[in-house]
Design an enzyme around this catalytic site. Structure first.
Site, short mmCIF file in Angstrom:
data_model
loop_
_atom_site.label_atom_id
_atom_site.label_comp_id
_atom_site.label_asym_id
_atom_site.label_seq_id
_atom_site.Cartn_x
_atom_site.Cartn_y
_atom_site.Cartn_z
N ARG A 1 -15.31 -6.40 -0.17
CA ARG A 1 -14.17 -5.77 1.15
C ARG A 1 -13.59 -4.54 0.94
O ARG A 1 -12.62 -4.50 -0.13
CB ARG A 1 -13.58 -7.22 1.95
CG ARG A 1 -12.36 -6.62 2.91
CD ARG A 1 -10.96 -6.19 2.31
NE ARG A 1 -10.25 -6.24 3.75
CZ ARG A 1 -9.32 -5.00 3.49
NH1 ARG A 1 -8.65 -4.46 2.35
NH2 ARG A 1 -8.61 -5.27 4.95
N VAL A 2 -14.03 -3.17 1.57
CA VAL A 2 -12.87 -2.03 1.48
C VAL A 2 -12.08 -2.41 2.63
O VAL A 2 -12.78 -2.44 4.17
CB VAL A 2 -13.99 -1.74 1.66
CG1 VAL A 2 -12.98 -0.10 2.04
CG2 VAL A 2 -14.67 -1.26 0.51
N GLY A 3 -11.17 -2.11 3.07
CA GLY A 3 -9.84 -1.28 3.78
C GLY A 3 -10.08 -0.13 4.16
O GLY A 3 -10.70 0.35 4.19
N ASP A 4 -8.84 -0.01 5.56
CA ASP A 4 -8.98 1.76 6.30
C ASP A 4 -8.62 2.15 5.02
O ASP A 4 -8.73 3.78 5.41
CB ASP A 4 -7.76 0.83 8.07
CG ASP A 4 -6.52 0.93 6.96
OD1 ASP A 4 -6.46 -0.39 6.19
OD2 ASP A 4 -5.89 1.34 7.27
N THR B 1 -1.15 1.91 6.87
CA THR B 1 -0.78 0.33 6.44
C THR B 1 -0.47 -0.66 6.98
O THR B 1 0.25 -0.82 7.91
CB THR B 1 0.15 0.83 5.38
OG1 THR B 1 0.57 -0.53 4.53
CG2 THR B 1 1.80 0.66 5.88
N GLY B 2 -1.65 -1.00 6.80
CA GLY B 2 -1.85 -2.84 7.58
C GLY B 2 -2.10 -3.55 7.62
O GLY B 2 -3.80 -3.25 6.37
N TRP B 3 -2.90 -4.44 8.39
CA TRP B 3 -4.33 -5.32 8.44
C TRP B 3 -5.00 -4.12 8.36
O TRP B 3 -5.57 -4.01 9.92
CB TRP B 3 -4.24 -6.36 9.52
CG TRP B 3 -4.85 -7.00 9.04
CD1 TRP B 3 -5.61 -7.57 8.42
CD2 TRP B 3 -4.99 -8.53 9.80
NE1 TRP B 3 -6.79 -8.32 8.71
CE2 TRP B 3 -5.46 -9.30 9.78
CE3 TRP B 3 -4.40 -8.79 10.80
CZ2 TRP B 3 -6.40 -10.79 9.70
CZ3 TRP B 3 -4.29 -10.47 11.35
CH2 TRP B 3 -5.36 -11.48 10.46
N THR C 1 0.76 -0.87 -0.42
CA THR C 1 0.05 0.40 -0.04
C THR C 1 0.96 1.14 -0.20
O THR C 1 2.27 1.85 0.77
CB THR C 1 -0.53 0.06 1.04
OG1 THR C 1 -2.16 -1.29 1.35
CG2 THR C 1 -1.63 1.38 1.36
N1 ASP Z 1 -4.54 -1.33 5.09
C1 ASP Z 1 -4.42 -2.08 3.86
C2 ASP Z 1 -6.08 -3.29 3.75
O1 ASP Z 1 -5.60 -3.34 4.24
C3 ASP Z 1 -3.54 -2.63 3.14
C4 ASP Z 1 -2.24 -2.83 3.26
O2 ASP Z 1 -1.33 -1.47 4.23
O3 ASP Z 1 -0.95 -3.65 3.57
O4 ASP Z 1 -6.29 -2.59 2.55
#
Ligand code: ASP
Length: 339
Positions: free
Chosen positions: A235-238, A258-260, A207
């Site tokens: 699905r939509v992320g943060d 960035t992350g989960w 990301t």
């Molecule tokens: N945060 C992003 C999501 O969950 C993925 C990522 O940053 O690697 O969509």
């Protein structure tokens, strides 16, 4: 007496210059995750570091030319969206159904205006669409086909979904699908375990995000992503959720995460940092560390980049690595990957 005065004057000038040098004007990330040196070839490492430098330079050129921080974050994100190295634009990861569904957001710290898009499959540069939502519509967020129709209407470049194909990301999906089916067999089709396997947290890094502080003292933040490999059900992320993965406020800081994503959404990480700075008067570093720790406690992983209104920067992460870099007011670029 004269010599003494001269000494004091030069000392003050030197200190001012040193402080000026340390003022950051931009910070970027290219994703956090299980990024280990042992899995990296020197060529790949150089390619990442080179692209991060290019993105920082593109953003810095805007700031140097007196352009708004919005232009700077957009310029940096565009470089990374157009590179297959990152999980955004060209290098976006694949969904369970073998599609590339992208999310992006941008926020103006001066006006608190924001724009974001989610689940788009044909917009070449999602960050441009997010900015257009902010500046050319009365809305903050658009999704899917509606967002694509809007982007087309205002003349953004629309591409065939095959533009986003890269063999690396496709192989990443195949690996995730194989792991999923093993899991499903082991669990004898237990529904809840199957659902846990909807995203692959080890194959999501890449990301991209940027935060900039322009000559007028205005902050902006932007984030763009393909989300997580093997994601299902739209699905939509943060990243496109204002306050979760992206936030900017001149009174406090700009933040890109960035992350989960699920954990960043539940912890409202980006706004949490700004709120701690505003209400508890915490420093950027303290607020970011606390927000990340809260998110980690829930079981999530990842990192963030943040820049405050004085030019202080912080880049905490709890993963093995995070592609990241900074540039100071004098144009000094610094890029890093590992801990
Ligand atoms: N945060 C992003 C999501 O969950 C993925 C990522 O940053 O690697 O969509």
């Amino acid at each position: 007496m004269c010599l003494g005065l001269l000494f004091i004057c030069s000392f003050l000038a030197f200190t001012a210059a040193a402080q000026q040098k340390q003022k950051y004007v931009m910070v970027i990330h290219g994703g956090a995750g299980t990024i280990l040196k042992k899995n990296m070839t020197p060529e790949k490492e150089q390619a990442y570091l080179g692209k991060l430098r290019e993105a920082l330079q593109a953003g810095y050129d805007q700031i140097k030319a007196g352009k708004p921080s919005l232009d700077a974050v957009q310029a940096a994100v565009l470089v990374m969206e157009d590179s297959p190295l990152f999980n955004a634009g060209k290098g976006a990861v694949f969904t369970h159904d073998g599609k590339n569904e992208m999310d992006a957001a941008i926020m103006d710290g001066k006006t608190l205006k924001a724009g974001s898009i989610a689940g788009v499959t044909t917009i070449r540069n999602p960050i441009l669409a997010a900015r257009a939502v902010m500046e050319r519509s009365e809305h903050v967020m658009m999704i899917g086909r509606g967002a694509e129709g809007f982007a087309k209407e205002i003349g953004l470049q629309i591409v065939d979904p095959s533009y986003f194909y890269t063999p690396e990301r496709w192989n990443g999906l195949q690996k995730a699908l194989a792991e999923d089916s093993v899991k499903a067999v082991l669990d004898h089709g237990n529904k809840s375990s199957e659902l846990k396997g909807t995203v692959n947290k080890d194959n999501k890094f890449g990301t991209v995000g940027a935060v900039a502080l322009d000559q007028a003292g205005n902050l902006a933040a932007a984030t763009s992503t393909g989300g997580m490999t093997n994601k299902k059900y739209g699905r939509v992320g943060d990243a496109p959720l204002i306050g979760a993965g992206t936030y900017a406020n001149n009174a406090t800081a700009g933040i890109s995460c960035t992350g989960w994503g699920e954990f960043f959404i539940r912890s409202v990480v980006a706004y949490d940092i700004s709120a701690m700075m505003e209400y508890q008067k915490l420093s950027l570093q303290e607020a970011a560390a606390k927000a990340l720790a809260k998110m980690e406690k829930l079981g999530g992983d990842g990192g963030l980049v943040a820049l405050d209104n004085k030019g202080n920067v912080t880049m905490p992460f709890n993963t093995a690595g995070m592609y990241r870099g900074t540039v100071t007011a004098d144009g000094q670029i610094d890029v890093n990957i590992y801990r």
